[in-house]
Design a protein around this motif. Sequence first.
Motif, PDB file in Angstrom:
ATOM      1  N   GLY A   7       0.816  -1.212   0.000  1.00  0.00           N
ATOM      2  CA  GLY A   7       0.000   0.000   0.000  1.00  0.00           C
ATOM      3  C   GLY A   7       0.846   1.257   0.000  1.00  0.00           C
ATOM      4  N   LEU A   8       1.968   1.232   0.732  1.00  0.00           N
ATOM      5  CA  LEU A   8       2.871   2.390   0.743  1.00  0.00           C
ATOM      6  C   LEU A   8       3.456   2.644  -0.639  1.00  0.00           C
ATOM      7  N   LYS A   9       3.813   1.567  -1.342  1.00  0.00           N
ATOM      8  CA  LYS A   9       4.339   1.710  -2.700  1.00  0.00           C
ATOM      9  C   LYS A   9       3.278   2.297  -3.627  1.00  0.00           C
ATOM     10  N   GLN A  10       2.044   1.811  -3.507  1.00  0.00           N
ATOM     11  CA  GLN A  10       0.959   2.330  -4.342  1.00  0.00           C
ATOM     12  C   GLN A  10       0.686   3.796  -4.021  1.00  0.00           C
ATOM     13  N   LEU A  11       0.727   4.142  -2.742  1.00  0.00           N
ATOM     14  CA  LEU A  11       0.530   5.538  -2.340  1.00  0.00           C
ATOM     15  C   LEU A  11       1.607   6.433  -2.936  1.00  0.00           C
ATOM     16  N   GLN A  12       2.845   5.968  -2.919  1.00  0.00           N
ATOM     17  CA  GLN A  12       3.942   6.735  -3.503  1.00  0.00           C
ATOM     18  C   GLN A  12       3.738   6.915  -5.010  1.00  0.00           C
ATOM     19  N   ASP A  13       3.310   5.848  -5.690  1.00  0.00           N
ATOM     20  CA  ASP A  13       3.046   5.937  -7.137  1.00  0.00           C
ATOM     21  C   ASP A  13       1.926   6.940  -7.421  1.00  0.00           C
ATOM     22  N   GLU A  14       0.859   6.880  -6.608  1.00  0.00           N
ATOM     23  CA  GLU A  14      -0.257   7.816  -6.788  1.00  0.00           C
ATOM     24  C   GLU A  14       0.170   9.252  -6.526  1.00  0.00           C
ATOM     25  N   LEU A  15       1.040   9.443  -5.550  1.00  0.00           N
ATOM     26  CA  LEU A  15       1.533  10.787  -5.259  1.00  0.00           C
ATOM     27  C   LEU A  15       2.289  11.348  -6.454  1.00  0.00           C
ATOM     28  N   ASP A  16       3.093  10.514  -7.101  1.00  0.00           N
ATOM     29  CA  ASP A  16       3.805  10.953  -8.309  1.00  0.00           C
ATOM     30  C   ASP A  16       2.823  11.313  -9.421  1.00  0.00           C
ATOM     31  N   ILE A  17       1.781  10.473  -9.602  1.00  0.00           N
ATOM     32  CA  ILE A  17       0.769  10.739 -10.640  1.00  0.00           C
ATOM     33  C   ILE A  17       0.068  12.066 -10.373  1.00  0.00           C
ATOM     34  N   LEU A  18      -0.353  12.281  -9.130  1.00  0.00           N
ATOM     35  CA  LEU A  18      -1.097  13.508  -8.823  1.00  0.00           C
ATOM     36  C   LEU A  18      -0.201  14.734  -8.842  1.00  0.00           C
ATOM     37  N   ARG A  19       1.056  14.571  -8.469  1.00  0.00           N
ATOM     38  CA  ARG A  19       1.983  15.710  -8.542  1.00  0.00           C
ATOM     39  C   ARG A  19       2.101  16.190  -9.991  1.00  0.00           C
ATOM     40  N   LEU A  20       2.287  15.251 -10.907  1.00  0.00           N
ATOM     41  CA  LEU A  20       2.368  15.605 -12.328  1.00  0.00           C
ATOM     42  C   LEU A  20       1.043  16.161 -12.841  1.00  0.00           C
ATOM     43  N   SER A  21      -0.060  15.601 -12.375  1.00  0.00           N
ATOM     44  CA  SER A  21      -1.382  16.066 -12.796  1.00  0.00           C
ATOM     45  C   SER A  21      -1.645  17.493 -12.325  1.00  0.00           C
ATOM     46  N   ILE A  22      -1.255  17.809 -11.097  1.00  0.00           N
ATOM     47  CA  ILE A  22      -1.450  19.168 -10.576  1.00  0.00           C
ATOM     48  C   ILE A  22      -0.634  20.164 -11.378  1.00  0.00           C
ATOM     49  N   ILE A  23       0.604  19.825 -11.674  1.00  0.00           N
ATOM     50  CA  ILE A  23       1.464  20.717 -12.473  1.00  0.00           C
ATOM     51  C   ILE A  23       0.836  20.963 -13.841  1.00  0.00           C
ATOM     52  N   GLU A  24       0.411  19.882 -14.508  1.00  0.00           N
ATOM     53  CA  GLU A  24      -0.180  20.023 -15.843  1.00  0.00           C
ATOM     54  C   GLU A  24      -1.521  20.749 -15.798  1.00  0.00           C
ATOM     55  N   ALA A  25      -2.348  20.441 -14.797  1.00  0.00           N
ATOM     56  CA  ALA A  25      -3.658  21.089 -14.687  1.00  0.00           C
ATOM     57  C   ALA A  25      -3.503  22.598 -14.487  1.00  0.00           C
ATOM     58  N   LYS A  26      -2.530  23.011 -13.693  1.00  0.00           N
ATOM     59  CA  LYS A  26      -2.297  24.446 -13.508  1.00  0.00           C
ATOM     60  C   LYS A  26      -1.840  25.100 -14.803  1.00  0.00           C
ATOM     61  N   GLN A  27      -1.060  24.374 -15.593  1.00  0.00           N
ATOM     62  CA  GLN A  27      -0.579  24.918 -16.862  1.00  0.00           C
ATOM     63  C   GLN A  27      -1.714  25.118 -17.864  1.00  0.00           C
ATOM     64  N   ILE A  28      -2.719  24.241 -17.852  1.00  0.00           N
ATOM     65  CA  ILE A  28      -3.797  24.376 -18.834  1.00  0.00           C
ATOM     66  C   ILE A  28      -4.643  25.615 -18.586  1.00  0.00           C
ATOM     67  N   LEU A  29      -4.553  26.174 -17.397  1.00  0.00           N
ATOM     68  CA  LEU A  29      -5.297  27.416 -17.140  1.00  0.00           C
ATOM     69  C   LEU A  29      -4.752  28.571 -17.975  1.00  0.00           C
ATOM     70  N   THR A  30      -3.485  28.471 -18.381  1.00  0.00           N
ATOM     71  CA  THR A  30      -2.895  29.550 -19.168  1.00  0.00           C
ATOM     72  C   THR A  30      -2.684  29.167 -20.634  1.00  0.00           C
TER      73      THR A  30
END
Length: 84
Positions: free
Chosen positions: A55-78
């Motif tokens: 579960g810790l490994k999956q949580l770490q993988d999800e954190l990486d996915i969401l970190r990239l998603s947040i960066i990209e989502a903020k970029q699409i605003l501009t």
Amino acid sequence: MNTYKLKTGIEIEDNRDLGCGVVIKNQTTKYMTLSYSNNNNFYANVSSAWLDMEGLKQLQDELDILRLSIIEAKQILTSPLKIK
């Protein structure tokens, strides 16, 4: 309404011009989700859970996915890239 697809597969419907906020779809993560609020912009909403080593490994993988998603989502605003 504008619709965007992130590289992670998450889809975002931007309805802010209609006063209806943002809808986030196609999320496959187990422990956290990408969320949006007018006050906080995009953020990771993390659920509480008891985690073993797998579960810790999956949580770490999800954190990486969401970190990239947040960066990209903020970029699409501009500089939006619409789904065709």
